[in-house]
Design a protein around this motif. Structure first.
Motif: not given
Length: 493
Positions: A277, A294, A296, A308, A404-405, A408
């Protein structure tokens, strides 16, 4: 990290635990007839909680018996709604544990901030209550899995608040399986929300200084499992979404709906083989922590899931802003509530997608209310298979958010130019990044040279263990240190 047994958990959180186990409660397994009243406690009354009150107060033989919120200022308007519909005046409590002690309460309906979702689900299941829990099902992967296992152990009915599972999108997984348009190559989710300036803004939230919480708010209960910290007005009541201790960004807010549908469209999808991500809080500087822009990318083998997020003013992509786009070998399917359209790859004329037969659980309402009525029907039947969005499905789709987070949050800031090579060799992912850059530079007039792009770590995922195998520190982000006594146990025993 400190771990606690279920014995510790019950001892510290539910005094007199025998009063809240499933034995002897109305919800302890008997089938409720159509004329038996189901008593509901709605927890979390700002925002989505109003939808819960509206839905349940409009149902026959369903009574809202409790309103639950740490902020007593939220009670009055919901009491008026319930009474105006002929309902009894509900009890009001700030602490959900008080409601869980009531052996005649059947259901807890959860619309709290995200960091409370899983713990409240676990407590409710242990107390013999069925649960409707808003999205995302959890604040992290560990507690989501514990919520699933607790629901199964105590034989509770737990519905996840992804309403599209009760809507027309239910035909899309069957369409994919049919092979009508060839293989599904990319399952895309979009969460394009304009920045705006209102309470629910995705844009600049500024800086709110620490101050004493309002007298009407029990801030200790509001914090719950999150770390001790000062109160400020960017937390209560909505902007907590943009702080990691409480929310998951817009990918875990509005985005959960589209993420759930994107995963649902991929046959047999649970967790991906890998996740990366990238993005940032680009275009403004404020107190918020989560990304407002963001992307992913998730590898499900034959199909990629690309998600998205845009929090600034943006144009639609292929006519969609909040929704899903399916890229098949033969073309693209777009649309939703107004019907799905197929756009042939050869540039031919778009055509409506012919309906495909699909199954849904019993419902008694229309639109969003059908999801609540599906839940109530399953509470009566005691059949998990009657649910359109069982807690396991909610857990898996929420887990994609958390992966995903995690990618990131472990990323590094790099210049926009030259373009990162992290997505090299993946033309669909590179296209999403190029369009994101154009959106920021051309639509939002952001000078990209003044900003950094956070490029996340690529995480390799073991779906069987729900852990990352190549970046150990990522697994620390898939759980948390819980603040006593608001502790999610390490396992269900």
């Amino acid at each position: 990290m400190t771990r606690h047994t279920r014995r510790d958990f019950l001892k510290t959180t539910l005094a007199a635990a025998a009063t809240v186990t499933i034995a002897g409660t109305k919800a302890s397994g008997r089938v409720l007839g159509a004329n038996d009243t189901i008593r509901v406690g709605v927890a979390g009354l700002n925002g989505r909680g109003g939808s819960h009150v509206n839905a349940f107060s409009g149902m026959q033989n369903v009574e809202i018996a409790y309103l639950i919120d740490p902020d007593t200022r939220t009670f009055a308007r919901h009491i008026r709604t319930i009474e105006s519909r002929g309902g009894k005046t509900p009890k009001t409590v700030q602490d959900v544990r008080k409601a869980l002690e009531d052996k005649d309460l059947d259901v807890i309906s959860i619309a709290t901030p995200n960091h409370w979702h899983a713990l409240m689900t676990i407590w409710a299941c242990q107390a013999g209550k069925d649960v409707y829990v808003e999205k995302p099902a959890s604040h992290n992967i560990h507690e989501g899995r514990i919520a699933v296992e607790t629901a199964r152990k105590y034989k509770r009915i737990v519905q996840h608040g992804t309403q599209s599972r009760s809507g027309s999108f239910a035909m899309i997984p069957e369409l994919v399986k049919s092979g009508r348009y060839g293989k599904l190559l990319v399952s895309r989710g979009l969460c394009y929300k304009d920045g705006g300036t209102g309470r629910n803004t995705r844009g600049n939230i500024g800086f709110a200084p620490p101050k004493a919480p309002p007298a009407e708010l029990d801030f200790n209960i509001w914090l719950g499992p999150a770390p001790e910290q000062p109160y400020h007005e960017n937390l209560v009541h909505y902007r907590w979404h943009w702080f990691w201790d409480f929310g998951n960004g817009d990918i875990g807010n509005q985005g959960v709906h589209e993420m759930d549908k994107a995963r649902w469209a991929i046959p047999g999808a649970t967790l991906p083989k890998s996740v990366i991500s990238l993005g940032g809080r680009i275009g403004f500087k404020d107190q918020g922590q989560t990304a407002c822009t963001q992307i992913a990318i998730m590898d499900f083998g034959e199909t990629q899931l690309i998600f998205e997020v845009r929090g600034l003013k943006t144009k639609p992509y292929l006519g969609e802003t909040i929704g899903n786009i399916l890229h098949f070998e033969q073309g693209v399917v777009t649309g939703g509530r107004g019907g799905f359209m197929f756009h042939p790859k050869n540039g031919g004329k778009p055509e409506p997608v012919a309906k495909v037969e699909y199954k849904r659980g019993p419902t008694g309402g229309r639109g969003e209310d059908s999801h609540f009525s599906n839940f109530i029907a399953a509470v009566r039947s005691r059949k998990v298979e009657d649910l359109n969005a069982d807690i396991l499905e909610g857990h898996l789709s929420s887990a994609l958010i958390h992966l995903a987070n995690a990618s990131y949050r472990l990323g590094d800031p790099v210049p926009f130019s030259p373009r990162t090579r992290a997505l090299a060799g993946n033309p669909d992912a590179e296209d999403a990044l190029i369009r994101m850059e154009e959106h920021l530079a051309k639509e939002c007039n952001i000078k990209l040279d003044d900003w950094k792009l956070i490029v996340g770590r690529k995480l390799i995922v073991d779906a069987s263990t729900e852990r990352v195998t190549n970046v150990p520190e990522a697994n620390q982000l898939l759980t948390r240190n819980y603040r006593k006594p608001f502790v999610v146990p390490d396992k269900v025993v």
